[in-house]
Design a protein around this motif. Structure first.
Motif, PDB file in Angstrom:
ATOM      1  N   ILE A 169       0.847  -1.203   0.000  1.00  0.00           N
ATOM      2  CA  ILE A 169       0.000   0.000   0.000  1.00  0.00           C
ATOM      3  C   ILE A 169       0.881   1.251   0.000  1.00  0.00           C
ATOM      4  CG2 ILE A 169      -1.638   1.365   1.368  1.00  0.00           C
ATOM      5  CD1 ILE A 169      -2.848  -1.397   2.245  1.00  0.00           C
ATOM      6  N   TYR A 170       1.916   1.235   0.803  1.00  0.00           N
ATOM      7  CA  TYR A 170       2.841   2.375   0.849  1.00  0.00           C
ATOM      8  C   TYR A 170       3.460   2.604  -0.532  1.00  0.00           C
ATOM      9  CZ  TYR A 170       6.623   5.396   2.519  1.00  0.00           C
ATOM     10  OH  TYR A 170       7.478   6.451   2.713  1.00  0.00           O
ATOM     11  N   ALA A 171       3.924   1.531  -1.181  1.00  0.00           N
ATOM     12  CA  ALA A 171       4.524   1.637  -2.514  1.00  0.00           C
ATOM     13  C   ALA A 171       3.516   2.157  -3.533  1.00  0.00           C
ATOM     14  CB  ALA A 171       5.085   0.287  -2.955  1.00  0.00           C
ATOM     15  N   ASN A 218       0.552   4.106  -8.551  1.00  0.00           N
ATOM     16  CA  ASN A 218       0.168   3.019  -9.449  1.00  0.00           C
ATOM     17  C   ASN A 218      -0.229   1.807  -8.608  1.00  0.00           C
ATOM     18  OD1 ASN A 218      -0.109   1.146 -11.525  1.00  0.00           O
ATOM     19  ND2 ASN A 218       2.072   1.004 -11.943  1.00  0.00           N
ATOM     20  N   GLN A 219      -1.379   1.219  -8.893  1.00  0.00           N
ATOM     21  CA  GLN A 219      -1.820   0.049  -8.139  1.00  0.00           C
ATOM     22  C   GLN A 219      -1.124  -1.231  -8.570  1.00  0.00           C
ATOM     23  OE1 GLN A 219      -6.018  -0.424  -7.652  1.00  0.00           O
ATOM     24  NE2 GLN A 219      -6.324   1.713  -7.154  1.00  0.00           N
ATOM     25  N   GLY A 235       3.832  -1.858 -15.587  1.00  0.00           N
ATOM     26  CA  GLY A 235       2.961  -1.229 -16.576  1.00  0.00           C
ATOM     27  C   GLY A 235       1.749  -2.100 -16.821  1.00  0.00           C
ATOM     28  N   GLU A 236       0.876  -1.655 -17.706  1.00  0.00           N
ATOM     29  CA  GLU A 236      -0.337  -2.413 -18.017  1.00  0.00           C
ATOM     30  C   GLU A 236      -0.024  -3.781 -18.607  1.00  0.00           C
ATOM     31  OE1 GLU A 236      -3.422  -0.341 -20.101  1.00  0.00           O
ATOM     32  OE2 GLU A 236      -3.108   1.485 -18.942  1.00  0.00           O
ATOM     33  N   ALA A 294       8.015  -0.982 -15.247  1.00  0.00           N
ATOM     34  CA  ALA A 294       7.831   0.284 -15.964  1.00  0.00           C
ATOM     35  C   ALA A 294       8.381   1.434 -15.121  1.00  0.00           C
ATOM     36  CB  ALA A 294       6.344   0.510 -16.250  1.00  0.00           C
ATOM     37  N   PRO A 295       9.011   2.413 -15.763  1.00  0.00           N
ATOM     38  CA  PRO A 295       9.510   3.582 -15.024  1.00  0.00           C
ATOM     39  C   PRO A 295       8.365   4.298 -14.310  1.00  0.00           C
ATOM     40  CG  PRO A 295      10.350   3.570 -17.269  1.00  0.00           C
ATOM     41  CD  PRO A 295       9.302   2.499 -17.189  1.00  0.00           C
TER      42      PRO A 295
END
Length: 134
Positions: free
Chosen positions: A35-37, A43-44, A107-108, A113-114
Motif C-alpha cells: 500500500i505504501y509503494a 500506481n496500483q 505497466g499495463e 515500468a519507469p
C-alpha cells in the motif's frame, strides 16, 4: 519513520507458544508495504521483488497493540526500496525490523515500468497537487 498502521493481536493471530505468529505479522507487513509503494508510486500495479533478512527482536502477545512503520529509502527507475519496523504501541519496544524491501512498478503489460518518482510524497503534499487553483 512514521507509524500509521496499528494491529490488535487477537487469538487467531497466535502460534502454539501463545505469541504472535510470524506468518501473520509478515502478511501484515507485506500488505502495508505494498500500500505504501502504491501511494508513493501512484500506481496500483506493484509487486514485491525482495525482502531482506527479517529480524524478530521480541515477542508480541494476545491483547498487544502493535504498529507498523515503513519509509522509503531509495527510488530506482522502476522500483522503490523501503525499510520497516514493527513495535509495541504502548511500550515502544521493537518487535521486528526489515532493513530492505523492494517493490517494482509494473505497466499495463505486467512488465517493469519507469515510475518517474525520486523522493517521498507526503499526503499533505499530494492533496495540494489535486486541488484546483483558487
Amino acid at each position: 519513520m512514521n507509524f500509521h498502521t496499528r494491529k490488535w493481536v487477537k487469538p487467531e493471530d497466535l502460534n502454539p507458544n501463545g505469541t504472535l505468529f510470524g506468518g501473520s505479522l509478515l502478511r501484515w507487513i507485506d500488505e502495508e508495504a505494498a500500500i505504501y509503494a502504491i501511494v508513493q508510486l501512484g500506481n496500483q500495479r506493484v509487486v514485491t521483488k525482495y525482502i531482506s533478512e527479517i529480524n524478530f527482536v521480541s515477542a508480541s502477545r494476545q491483547g498487544d497493540i502493535i504498529e507498523l512503520g515503513i519509509t522509503a529509502t531509495a527510488f530506482g527507475r522502476t522500483s522503490i526500496t523501503l525499510t520497516c519496523e514493527v513495535r509495541n504501541k504502548i511500550t515502544r519496544s521493537s518487535i521486528l525490523t526489515v532493513e530492505k524491501m523492494v517493490f517494482v512498478n509494473l505497466g499495463e503489460d505486467g512488465l517493469p515500468a519507469p515510475h518517474g518518482r525520486t523522493e517521498i510524497r507526503y499526503v499533505k503534499d499530494q492533496f495540494k497537487d489535486d486541488m484546483p487553483p483558487q
